[in-house]
Design a protein around this motif. Structure first.
Motif, PDB file in Angstrom:
ATOM      1  N   LYS A  49       0.835  -1.192   0.000  1.00 43.96           N
ATOM      2  CA  LYS A  49       0.000   0.000   0.000  1.00 43.96           C
ATOM      3  C   LYS A  49       0.878   1.254   0.000  1.00 43.96           C
ATOM      4  O   LYS A  49       1.853   1.339   0.743  1.00 43.96           O
ATOM      5  CB  LYS A  49      -0.913   0.025   1.228  1.00 43.96           C
ATOM      6  N   ARG A  50       0.520   2.219  -0.831  1.00 42.65           N
ATOM      7  CA  ARG A  50       1.246   3.482  -0.865  1.00 42.65           C
ATOM      8  C   ARG A  50       0.770   4.390   0.264  1.00 42.65           C
ATOM      9  O   ARG A  50      -0.308   4.200   0.826  1.00 42.65           O
ATOM     10  CB  ARG A  50       1.048   4.164  -2.213  1.00 42.65           C
ATOM     11  N   ARG A  51       1.594   5.404   0.564  1.00 39.52           N
ATOM     12  CA  ARG A  51       1.266   6.301   1.677  1.00 39.52           C
ATOM     13  C   ARG A  51      -0.112   6.953   1.486  1.00 39.52           C
ATOM     14  O   ARG A  51      -0.904   7.024   2.425  1.00 39.52           O
ATOM     15  CB  ARG A  51       2.350   7.374   1.829  1.00 39.52           C
ATOM     16  N   TRP A  52      -0.399   7.423   0.272  1.00 39.94           N
ATOM     17  CA  TRP A  52      -1.668   8.113   0.056  1.00 39.94           C
ATOM     18  C   TRP A  52      -2.858   7.184   0.273  1.00 39.94           C
ATOM     19  O   TRP A  52      -3.930   7.620   0.738  1.00 39.94           O
ATOM     20  CB  TRP A  52      -1.721   8.761  -1.326  1.00 39.94           C
ATOM     21  N   GLU A  53      -2.679   5.896  -0.034  1.00 38.95           N
ATOM     22  CA  GLU A  53      -3.756   4.938   0.185  1.00 38.95           C
ATOM     23  C   GLU A  53      -4.025   4.742   1.674  1.00 38.95           C
ATOM     24  O   GLU A  53      -5.180   4.628   2.107  1.00 38.95           O
ATOM     25  CB  GLU A  53      -3.409   3.601  -0.467  1.00 38.95           C
ATOM     26  N   MET A  54      -2.949   4.708   2.468  1.00 45.13           N
ATOM     27  CA  MET A  54      -3.105   4.528   3.911  1.00 45.13           C
ATOM     28  C   MET A  54      -3.722   5.772   4.547  1.00 45.13           C
ATOM     29  O   MET A  54      -4.562   5.672   5.446  1.00 45.13           O
ATOM     30  CB  MET A  54      -1.758   4.202   4.545  1.00 45.13           C
ATOM     31  N   VAL A  55      -3.294   6.961   4.085  1.00 42.05           N
ATOM     32  CA  VAL A  55      -3.876   8.200   4.611  1.00 42.05           C
ATOM     33  C   VAL A  55      -5.362   8.266   4.270  1.00 42.05           C
ATOM     34  O   VAL A  55      -6.198   8.643   5.108  1.00 42.05           O
ATOM     35  CB  VAL A  55      -3.126   9.431   4.074  1.00 42.05           C
ATOM     36  N   ASP A  56      -5.719   7.890   3.046  1.00 35.39           N
ATOM     37  CA  ASP A  56      -7.133   7.827   2.656  1.00 35.39           C
ATOM     38  C   ASP A  56      -7.921   6.930   3.612  1.00 35.39           C
ATOM     39  O   ASP A  56      -9.024   7.273   4.050  1.00 35.39           O
ATOM     40  CB  ASP A  56      -7.263   7.287   1.232  1.00 35.39           C
ATOM     41  N   ALA A  57      -7.344   5.770   3.920  1.00 37.23           N
ATOM     42  CA  ALA A  57      -8.020   4.801   4.790  1.00 37.23           C
ATOM     43  C   ALA A  57      -8.187   5.355   6.203  1.00 37.23           C
ATOM     44  O   ALA A  57      -9.217   5.139   6.848  1.00 37.23           O
ATOM     45  CB  ALA A  57      -7.238   3.485   4.821  1.00 37.23           C
ATOM     46  N   ILE A  58      -7.168   6.076   6.687  1.00 36.85           N
ATOM     47  CA  ILE A  58      -7.245   6.660   8.026  1.00 36.85           C
ATOM     48  C   ILE A  58      -8.354   7.706   8.082  1.00 36.85           C
ATOM     49  O   ILE A  58      -9.155   7.731   9.022  1.00 36.85           O
ATOM     50  CB  ILE A  58      -5.890   7.274   8.428  1.00 36.85           C
ATOM     51  N   VAL A  59      -8.410   8.576   7.086  1.00 35.06           N
ATOM     52  CA  VAL A  59      -9.451   9.606   7.054  1.00 35.06           C
ATOM     53  C   VAL A  59     -10.831   8.957   7.003  1.00 35.06           C
ATOM     54  O   VAL A  59     -11.756   9.353   7.730  1.00 35.06           O
ATOM     55  CB  VAL A  59      -9.250  10.545   5.845  1.00 35.06           C
ATOM     56  N   ASP A  60     -10.992   7.943   6.167  1.00 37.89           N
ATOM     57  CA  ASP A  60     -12.291   7.288   6.016  1.00 37.89           C
ATOM     58  C   ASP A  60     -12.734   6.560   7.288  1.00 37.89           C
ATOM     59  O   ASP A  60     -13.930   6.402   7.539  1.00 37.89           O
ATOM     60  CB  ASP A  60     -12.252   6.299   4.854  1.00 37.89           C
ATOM     61  N   SER A  61     -11.774   6.093   8.088  1.00 42.83           N
ATOM     62  CA  SER A  61     -12.102   5.312   9.279  1.00 42.83           C
ATOM     63  C   SER A  61     -12.372   6.173  10.507  1.00 42.83           C
ATOM     64  O   SER A  61     -12.892   5.680  11.509  1.00 42.83           O
ATOM     65  CB  SER A  61     -10.982   4.314   9.595  1.00 42.83           C
ATOM     66  N   HIS A  62     -12.022   7.463  10.460  1.00 45.82           N
ATOM     67  CA  HIS A  62     -12.224   8.360  11.601  1.00 45.82           C
ATOM     68  C   HIS A  62     -13.434   9.262  11.346  1.00 45.82           C
ATOM     69  O   HIS A  62     -13.457  10.009  10.364  1.00 45.82           O
ATOM     70  CB  HIS A  62     -10.981   9.217  11.842  1.00 45.82           C
ATOM     71  N   ALA A  63     -14.422   9.196  12.225  1.00 44.39           N
ATOM     72  CA  ALA A  63     -15.666   9.938  12.020  1.00 44.39           C
ATOM     73  C   ALA A  63     -15.414  11.431  11.856  1.00 44.39           C
ATOM     74  O   ALA A  63     -15.988  12.068  10.968  1.00 44.39           O
ATOM     75  CB  ALA A  63     -16.614   9.686  13.198  1.00 44.39           C
ATOM     76  N   GLY A  64     -14.559  12.005  12.699  1.00 46.85           N
ATOM     77  CA  GLY A  64     -14.282  13.431  12.628  1.00 46.85           C
ATOM     78  C   GLY A  64     -13.595  13.837  11.342  1.00 46.85           C
ATOM     79  O   GLY A  64     -13.979  14.825  10.692  1.00 46.85           O
ATOM     80  N   LEU A  65     -12.566  13.097  10.951  1.00 45.06           N
ATOM     81  CA  LEU A  65     -11.848  13.403   9.711  1.00 45.06           C
ATOM     82  C   LEU A  65     -12.730  13.178   8.495  1.00 45.06           C
ATOM     83  O   LEU A  65     -12.658  13.925   7.512  1.00 45.06           O
ATOM     84  CB  LEU A  65     -10.590  12.538   9.606  1.00 45.06           C
ATOM     85  N   ARG A  66     -13.572  12.173   8.556  1.00 46.94           N
ATOM     86  CA  ARG A  66     -14.470  11.866   7.431  1.00 46.94           C
ATOM     87  C   ARG A  66     -15.440  13.031   7.193  1.00 46.94           C
ATOM     88  O   ARG A  66     -15.690  13.410   6.052  1.00 46.94           O
ATOM     89  CB  ARG A  66     -15.231  10.573   7.738  1.00 46.94           C
ATOM     90  N   LYS A  67     -15.948  13.601   8.277  1.00 47.93           N
ATOM     91  CA  LYS A  67     -16.845  14.745   8.143  1.00 47.93           C
ATOM     92  C   LYS A  67     -16.100  15.960   7.590  1.00 47.93           C
ATOM     93  O   LYS A  67     -16.617  16.692   6.737  1.00 47.93           O
ATOM     94  CB  LYS A  67     -17.467  15.083   9.499  1.00 47.93           C
ATOM     95  N   MET A  68     -14.864  16.165   8.072  1.00 48.47           N
ATOM     96  CA  MET A  68     -14.074  17.296   7.599  1.00 48.47           C
ATOM     97  C   MET A  68     -13.771  17.168   6.108  1.00 48.47           C
ATOM     98  O   MET A  68     -13.772  18.160   5.365  1.00 48.47           O
ATOM     99  CB  MET A  68     -12.771  17.385   8.396  1.00 48.47           C
ATOM    100  N   ALA A  69     -13.523  15.932   5.659  1.00 46.91           N
ATOM    101  CA  ALA A  69     -13.204  15.708   4.248  1.00 46.91           C
ATOM    102  C   ALA A  69     -14.393  16.013   3.339  1.00 46.91           C
ATOM    103  O   ALA A  69     -14.221  16.372   2.173  1.00 46.91           O
ATOM    104  CB  ALA A  69     -12.733  14.270   4.040  1.00 46.91           C
ATOM    105  N   LYS A  70     -15.624  15.886   3.862  1.00 48.99           N
ATOM    106  CA  LYS A  70     -16.805  16.229   3.070  1.00 48.99           C
ATOM    107  C   LYS A  70     -16.902  17.739   2.880  1.00 48.99           C
ATOM    108  O   LYS A  70     -17.359  18.218   1.832  1.00 48.99           O
ATOM    109  CB  LYS A  70     -18.064  15.701   3.754  1.00 48.99           C
ATOM    110  N   THR A  71     -16.468  18.475   3.897  1.00 45.35           N
ATOM    111  CA  THR A  71     -16.494  19.937   3.805  1.00 45.35           C
ATOM    112  C   THR A  71     -15.320  20.457   2.977  1.00 45.35           C
ATOM    113  O   THR A  71     -15.463  21.413   2.204  1.00 45.35           O
ATOM    114  CB  THR A  71     -16.448  20.552   5.214  1.00 45.35           C
ATOM    115  N   TYR A  72     -14.162  19.815   3.138  1.00 42.82           N
ATOM    116  CA  TYR A  72     -12.941  20.223   2.430  1.00 42.82           C
ATOM    117  C   TYR A  72     -12.426  19.047   1.600  1.00 42.82           C
ATOM    118  O   TYR A  72     -11.629  18.237   2.094  1.00 42.82           O
ATOM    119  CB  TYR A  72     -11.872  20.679   3.423  1.00 42.82           C
ATOM    120  N   PRO A  73     -12.869  18.907   0.360  1.00 43.05           N
ATOM    121  CA  PRO A  73     -12.510  17.757  -0.478  1.00 43.05           C
ATOM    122  C   PRO A  73     -11.005  17.601  -0.690  1.00 43.05           C
ATOM    123  O   PRO A  73     -10.546  16.517  -1.046  1.00 43.05           O
ATOM    124  CB  PRO A  73     -13.230  18.051  -1.802  1.00 43.05           C
TER     125      PRO A  73
END
Length: 233
Positions: free
Chosen positions: A201-225
């Protein structure tokens, strides 16, 4: 932070592992996570089976668990299964949760297919001076049975101490954006700096997974794509 250690009792070659950390959850929430051993959130990639064989009361059940075999480090291991009498009780400032190796008529042992292991465990869950934060201490000894060298069992024991990290991570991932504070910022910063993951897995794939798995970060990503790309940079 998580503090892990292994000690050896006089005359014993198998170590006793100890892991201590704090969790951003109430003591009742942590007890619920540990008690529901067959819940989806308790399964890991190494699990073949997890089930309650017999519920004797709200405080006591007989549990069965089977882990996949291993063929790494020069060892070819059959799947390992274990049966524990699992109990919890309330104490003055928290709870005590224990698992004691036992047998049960429903789980017939078939040596040709699986090896019976023994894994006595205990958890203490206590309140801290901070609201919504508790301290957990996990103690475990592991005898995986069969003709496995003691050094290998002690190495596997150390790997099993990761359960405290799983508990901590589970509740950290549930925290909402509105609940985030300085402690969350520090924890997430460390997590994103060292995303880990499989070598393929590349770094960007792991960071994507971390954001998707954290409720707070997931909400922030919807506001800031652009958030995921920003965190990888």
């Amino acid at each position: 932070s998580i503090e892990n250690s292994v000690v050896f009792k006089s005359g014993q070659s198998l170590g006793v592992g100890r892991s201590e950390t704090t969790v951003r959850a109430t003591k009742e929430q942590v007890l619920g996570f540990l008690w529901d051993m067959s819940a989806r959130c308790r399964w890991s990639v190494s699990d073949m089976e997890r089930s309650v064989l017999e519920a004797k009361s709200d405080h006591y059940y007989i549990a069965y668990q089977c882990k996949k075999g291993s063929h790494g480090a020069g060892l070819k291991l059959k799947p390992r299964e274990g049966i524990n009498a699992t109990l919890w009780r309330r104490e003055r400032s928290g709870f005590v949760f224990v698992g004691i190796p036992t047998e049960h008529e429903i789980a017939e042992h078939k040596p040709s297919m699986r090896v019976r292991a023994k894994m006595p465990v205990s958890f203490t869950i206590k309140e801290t001076s901070s609201a919504g934060v508790c301290k957990i201490v996990y103690i475990i000894q592991l005898d995986i049975g069969g003709r496995v060298p003691v050094w290998a069992m002690n190495k596997i024991l150390i790997q099993n101490l990761s359960l405290t990290h799983r508990v901590q991570s589970y509740f950290q991932e549930l925290r909402t954006l509105e609940e985030y504070d300085a402690a969350d910022g520090k924890a997430l910063g460390i997590r994103l700096m060292f995303p880990g993951g499989p070598k393929n897995k590349r770094r960007w794939e792991m960071v994507d997974a971390i954001v998707d798995s954290h409720a707070g970060l997931r909400k922030m990503a919807k506001t800031y794509p652009w958030l995921k790309a920003f965190l990888v940079a």
